[in-house]
Design an enzyme around this catalytic site. Sequence first.
Site, PDB file in Angstrom:
ATOM      1  N   HIS A  25      24.089  30.883  91.954  1.00 36.01           N
ATOM      2  CA  HIS A  25      23.888  32.270  91.540  1.00 36.01           C
ATOM      3  C   HIS A  25      24.968  33.144  92.186  1.00 36.01           C
ATOM      4  CE1 HIS A  25      22.314  32.918  95.539  1.00 36.01           C
ATOM      5  NE2 HIS A  25      21.388  32.010  95.351  1.00 36.01           N
TER       6      HIS A  25
HETATM    7  P1  TYD Z   1      16.959  31.602  96.616  1.00 36.14           P
HETATM    8  O1  TYD Z   1      17.954  32.542  97.213  1.00 36.14           O
HETATM    9  O2  TYD Z   1      16.550  31.825  95.190  1.00 36.14           O
HETATM   10  O3  TYD Z   1      17.485  30.125  96.841  1.00 36.14           O
HETATM   11  P2  TYD Z   1      18.280  29.170  95.831  1.00 36.14           P
HETATM   12  O4  TYD Z   1      19.197  30.036  95.041  1.00 36.14           O
HETATM   13  O5  TYD Z   1      18.975  28.174  96.686  1.00 36.14           O
HETATM   14  O6  TYD Z   1      17.218  28.532  94.971  1.00 36.14           O
HETATM   15  O7  TYD Z   1      15.663  31.604  97.537  1.00 36.14           O
HETATM   16  C1  TYD Z   1      14.532  30.782  97.230  1.00 36.14           C
HETATM   17  C2  TYD Z   1      13.286  31.589  97.437  1.00 36.14           C
HETATM   18  O8  TYD Z   1      13.167  31.977  98.799  1.00 36.14           O
HETATM   19  C3  TYD Z   1      13.261  32.879  96.638  1.00 36.14           C
HETATM   20  O9  TYD Z   1      12.620  32.690  95.420  1.00 36.14           O
HETATM   21  C4  TYD Z   1      12.515  33.853  97.528  1.00 36.14           C
HETATM   22  C5  TYD Z   1      12.701  33.311  98.913  1.00 36.14           C
HETATM   23  N1  TYD Z   1      13.647  34.091  99.753  1.00 36.14           N
HETATM   24  C6  TYD Z   1      13.171  35.168 100.458  1.00 36.14           C
HETATM   25  O10 TYD Z   1      11.978  35.545 100.364  1.00 36.14           O
HETATM   26  N2  TYD Z   1      14.023  35.843 101.282  1.00 36.14           N
HETATM   27  C7  TYD Z   1      15.326  35.485 101.405  1.00 36.14           C
HETATM   28  O11 TYD Z   1      16.087  36.136 102.177  1.00 36.14           O
HETATM   29  C8  TYD Z   1      15.830  34.390 100.645  1.00 36.14           C
HETATM   30  C9  TYD Z   1      17.267  33.982 100.713  1.00 36.14           C
HETATM   31  C10 TYD Z   1      14.944  33.712  99.830  1.00 36.14           C
END
Ligand code: TYD
Length: 134
Positions: free
Chosen positions: A52
């Site tokens: 992303h």
């Molecule tokens: P995400 O950044 O979507 O990870 P990836 O792109 O690797 O799948 O994060 C996964 C989940 O973690 C997201 O749906 C919500 C939670 N999250 C938080 O609550 N706070 C944060 O700072 C981050 C990075 C993720």
Amino acid sequence: MDIAKPHIINLPKYLDQRGNLSFIEEFKQIPFKIERAYWIYDVPGGEHRGGHAYRENEEFIVALSGSFDVEVDDGREKRCFSLKRSYYGLYVPKGVWREMTDFSTNSLALVLASTPYTPEDYIRDYDEFKRYKR
Ligand code: TYD
């Protein structure tokens, strides 16, 4: 250094027979205020994270343990950075598609971020990212 491009930043390194030490201070080693820290761990073999871009959030990614790759794409150029030591990291400006791959066993990725967690800041669709960059 072109701050608009992803690049490696070397961190201070205090070598000591008792164990080495490195550190990061906001606006010193990295060009933003740290609003958030998160870490990625226990990644099963073959998995990837990210995939992303952010509209506003900037990040600094360090391999505190083990190794992994960060593939970045600013809409014009794709590059792959291998992170494998804890005394340097990758600065990722806003508006860059990024994906983390090839995690080694027991790797630990520390991510320092310039904004609080904001789901609306994410661009999760690559075609939308390409349109956004035009
Ligand atoms: P995400 O950044 O979507 O990870 P990836 O792109 O690797 O799948 O994060 C996964 C989940 O973690 C997201 O749906 C919500 C939670 N999250 C938080 O609550 N706070 C944060 O700072 C981050 C990075 C993720």
